[in-house]
Scaffold this motif. Structure first.
Motif, PDB file in Angstrom:
ATOM      1  N   ARG A 270      -4.303   4.340   0.853  1.00  0.00           N
ATOM      2  CA  ARG A 270      -4.659   4.325   2.269  1.00  0.00           C
ATOM      3  C   ARG A 270      -5.909   3.468   2.471  1.00  0.00           C
ATOM      4  O   ARG A 270      -6.755   3.369   1.595  1.00  0.00           O
ATOM      5  CB  ARG A 270      -4.893   5.739   2.782  1.00  0.00           C
ATOM      6  CG  ARG A 270      -3.595   6.563   2.744  1.00  0.00           C
ATOM      7  CD  ARG A 270      -3.788   7.982   3.187  1.00  0.00           C
ATOM      8  NE  ARG A 270      -4.243   8.130   4.543  1.00  0.00           N
ATOM      9  CZ  ARG A 270      -3.454   8.185   5.622  1.00  0.00           C
ATOM     10  NH1 ARG A 270      -2.165   8.084   5.494  1.00  0.00           N
ATOM     11  NH2 ARG A 270      -3.968   8.353   6.816  1.00  0.00           N
ATOM     12  N   ILE A 271      -6.020   2.893   3.671  1.00  0.00           N
ATOM     13  CA  ILE A 271      -7.085   1.953   4.022  1.00  0.00           C
ATOM     14  C   ILE A 271      -7.968   2.525   5.125  1.00  0.00           C
ATOM     15  O   ILE A 271      -7.476   3.155   6.061  1.00  0.00           O
ATOM     16  CB  ILE A 271      -6.480   0.632   4.531  1.00  0.00           C
ATOM     17  CG1 ILE A 271      -5.617  -0.021   3.462  1.00  0.00           C
ATOM     18  CG2 ILE A 271      -7.559  -0.325   5.030  1.00  0.00           C
ATOM     19  CD1 ILE A 271      -4.753  -1.167   3.996  1.00  0.00           C
TER      20      ILE A 271
ATOM     21  N   PHE B 105      -2.840   3.527   6.896  1.00  0.00           N
ATOM     22  CA  PHE B 105      -4.108   3.355   7.610  1.00  0.00           C
ATOM     23  C   PHE B 105      -4.697   4.707   7.946  1.00  0.00           C
ATOM     24  O   PHE B 105      -4.104   5.482   8.708  1.00  0.00           O
ATOM     25  CB  PHE B 105      -3.903   2.527   8.879  1.00  0.00           C
ATOM     26  CG  PHE B 105      -5.198   2.168   9.563  1.00  0.00           C
ATOM     27  CD1 PHE B 105      -6.015   1.181   9.036  1.00  0.00           C
ATOM     28  CD2 PHE B 105      -5.597   2.808  10.718  1.00  0.00           C
ATOM     29  CE1 PHE B 105      -7.223   0.847   9.650  1.00  0.00           C
ATOM     30  CE2 PHE B 105      -6.786   2.483  11.347  1.00  0.00           C
ATOM     31  CZ  PHE B 105      -7.593   1.499  10.808  1.00  0.00           C
TER      32      PHE B 105
ATOM     33  N   LEU C 257      -7.618  -7.280   1.123  1.00  0.00           N
ATOM     34  CA  LEU C 257      -6.888  -6.013   1.022  1.00  0.00           C
ATOM     35  C   LEU C 257      -5.625  -6.175   0.190  1.00  0.00           C
ATOM     36  O   LEU C 257      -5.276  -5.316  -0.620  1.00  0.00           O
ATOM     37  CB  LEU C 257      -6.540  -5.485   2.415  1.00  0.00           C
ATOM     38  CG  LEU C 257      -7.686  -4.866   3.199  1.00  0.00           C
ATOM     39  CD1 LEU C 257      -7.288  -4.624   4.650  1.00  0.00           C
ATOM     40  CD2 LEU C 257      -8.147  -3.575   2.536  1.00  0.00           C
TER      41      LEU C 257
ATOM     42  N   ALA D 208      -9.435   7.490   2.713  1.00  0.00           N
ATOM     43  CA  ALA D 208      -8.857   6.247   2.216  1.00  0.00           C
ATOM     44  C   ALA D 208      -9.172   6.049   0.736  1.00  0.00           C
ATOM     45  O   ALA D 208     -10.105   6.641   0.193  1.00  0.00           O
ATOM     46  CB  ALA D 208      -9.395   5.064   3.020  1.00  0.00           C
TER      47      ALA D 208
ATOM     48  N   THR E 123     -11.284   0.864   7.612  1.00  0.00           N
ATOM     49  CA  THR E 123     -11.992  -0.362   7.962  1.00  0.00           C
ATOM     50  C   THR E 123     -13.340  -0.024   8.581  1.00  0.00           C
ATOM     51  O   THR E 123     -13.502   1.011   9.227  1.00  0.00           O
ATOM     52  CB  THR E 123     -11.194  -1.220   8.961  1.00  0.00           C
ATOM     53  OG1 THR E 123     -11.020  -0.476  10.172  1.00  0.00           O
ATOM     54  CG2 THR E 123      -9.844  -1.623   8.401  1.00  0.00           C
TER      55      THR E 123
ATOM     56  N   VAL F 231      -9.181   2.656  -0.244  1.00  0.00           N
ATOM     57  CA  VAL F 231      -9.775   1.328  -0.146  1.00  0.00           C
ATOM     58  C   VAL F 231     -10.425   1.211   1.228  1.00  0.00           C
ATOM     59  O   VAL F 231      -9.811   1.568   2.236  1.00  0.00           O
ATOM     60  CB  VAL F 231      -8.707   0.219  -0.304  1.00  0.00           C
ATOM     61  CG1 VAL F 231      -9.325  -1.160  -0.149  1.00  0.00           C
ATOM     62  CG2 VAL F 231      -7.993   0.339  -1.639  1.00  0.00           C
ATOM     63  N   ALA F 232     -11.659   0.716   1.261  1.00  0.00           N
ATOM     64  CA  ALA F 232     -12.332   0.473   2.541  1.00  0.00           C
ATOM     65  C   ALA F 232     -12.856  -0.947   2.547  1.00  0.00           C
ATOM     66  O   ALA F 232     -13.412  -1.422   1.548  1.00  0.00           O
ATOM     67  CB  ALA F 232     -13.479   1.461   2.748  1.00  0.00           C
TER      68      ALA F 232
ATOM     69  N   LEU G 271     -15.802  -4.641  -0.040  1.00  0.00           N
ATOM     70  CA  LEU G 271     -14.543  -3.981  -0.397  1.00  0.00           C
ATOM     71  C   LEU G 271     -14.855  -2.871  -1.382  1.00  0.00           C
ATOM     72  O   LEU G 271     -15.271  -3.137  -2.517  1.00  0.00           O
ATOM     73  CB  LEU G 271     -13.566  -4.985  -0.999  1.00  0.00           C
ATOM     74  CG  LEU G 271     -12.183  -4.438  -1.318  1.00  0.00           C
ATOM     75  CD1 LEU G 271     -11.406  -4.190  -0.023  1.00  0.00           C
ATOM     76  CD2 LEU G 271     -11.423  -5.408  -2.197  1.00  0.00           C
TER      77      LEU G 271
ATOM     78  N   TYR H 183       0.822  -1.209   0.000  1.00  0.00           N
ATOM     79  CA  TYR H 183       0.000   0.000   0.000  1.00  0.00           C
ATOM     80  C   TYR H 183       0.857   1.262   0.000  1.00  0.00           C
ATOM     81  O   TYR H 183       0.533   2.225  -0.691  1.00  0.00           O
ATOM     82  CB  TYR H 183      -0.989  -0.017   1.172  1.00  0.00           C
ATOM     83  CG  TYR H 183      -2.269  -0.738   0.818  1.00  0.00           C
ATOM     84  CD1 TYR H 183      -3.417  -0.034   0.508  1.00  0.00           C
ATOM     85  CD2 TYR H 183      -2.322  -2.122   0.756  1.00  0.00           C
ATOM     86  CE1 TYR H 183      -4.594  -0.683   0.153  1.00  0.00           C
ATOM     87  CE2 TYR H 183      -3.482  -2.786   0.408  1.00  0.00           C
ATOM     88  CZ  TYR H 183      -4.614  -2.065   0.102  1.00  0.00           C
ATOM     89  OH  TYR H 183      -5.765  -2.705  -0.262  1.00  0.00           O
TER      90      TYR H 183
ATOM     91  N   THR I  38     -13.482   0.552  -3.372  1.00  0.00           N
ATOM     92  CA  THR I  38     -12.291   1.274  -3.808  1.00  0.00           C
ATOM     93  C   THR I  38     -12.731   2.478  -4.629  1.00  0.00           C
ATOM     94  O   THR I  38     -13.726   2.414  -5.359  1.00  0.00           O
ATOM     95  CB  THR I  38     -11.360   0.382  -4.650  1.00  0.00           C
ATOM     96  OG1 THR I  38     -12.092  -0.160  -5.750  1.00  0.00           O
ATOM     97  CG2 THR I  38     -10.802  -0.757  -3.832  1.00  0.00           C
TER      98      THR I  38
END
Length: 158
Positions: free
Chosen positions: A17-18, A43, A151, A90, A20, A92-93, A117, A11, A119
């Motif tokens: 960035r992620i 993150f 992920l 983010a 959750t 991506v979640a 997921l 990443y 994006t």
């Protein structure tokens, strides 16, 4: 199983960035991602939404979706992931909602976990995994391991 340090590298190198959104794992995925130094580079934030009300208030999950499908469903996982993406910085979640146990029903057995997921710039994907009645702790661990794999696979897709 994807290790947090490998996820960090993928990443970070991709500039992603992620975020959750967790229900049955109650923050375990966020903890796994952030157990390595430097994880602040990838993150953004995590939402722990254990109740239906918190899913609605924090992530924008529709009451109608919860009523029609229940919290443990792909439509709710989709709305959780999309809500986390919309409410974060983010790229991506990932969302997790399921029945860790004990309990469950014939329709939604113990060990069933739904994933979403989302994006930026891509269609949200959902899936359901039936891990079986492994016991609460093992179902939660299996869900986190699976989410880490999702992920990892998404690192090249946004």
């Amino acid at each position: 199983m994807t290790q947090p340090d490998l996820l960090l590298i993928r990443y970070r190198d991709a500039g992603l960035r992620i975020a959750t959104a967790e229900s049955c794992t109650a923050g375990l995925l966020s903890a796994r991602i952030t157990e390595v130094a430097g994880s602040s580079k990838i993150f953004d934030r995590g939402f722990v939404t254990y109740t239906n009300r918190s899913k609605q208030e924090l992530l924008g999950v529709a009451e109608a979706t919860l009523g029609a499908h229940g919290a443990v469903s792909e439509p709710v996982a989709r709305e959780m992931a999309e809500g986390a993406l919309a409410r974060s910085e983010a790229d991506v979640a990932i969302a997790i909602t399921g029945i860790a146990g004990p309990g469950g029903s014939e329709v939604k057995p113990e060990g069933r976990v739904c994933f979403g997921l989302a994006t930026r710039g891509a269609e949200t994907r959902t899936e359901t995994q039936d891990f079986g009645a492994l016991g609460r702790e093992n179902v939660r661990r299996a869900a986190v391991d699976h989410a880490m794999s999702l992920l990892d696979a998404a690192a090249g897709t946004p």
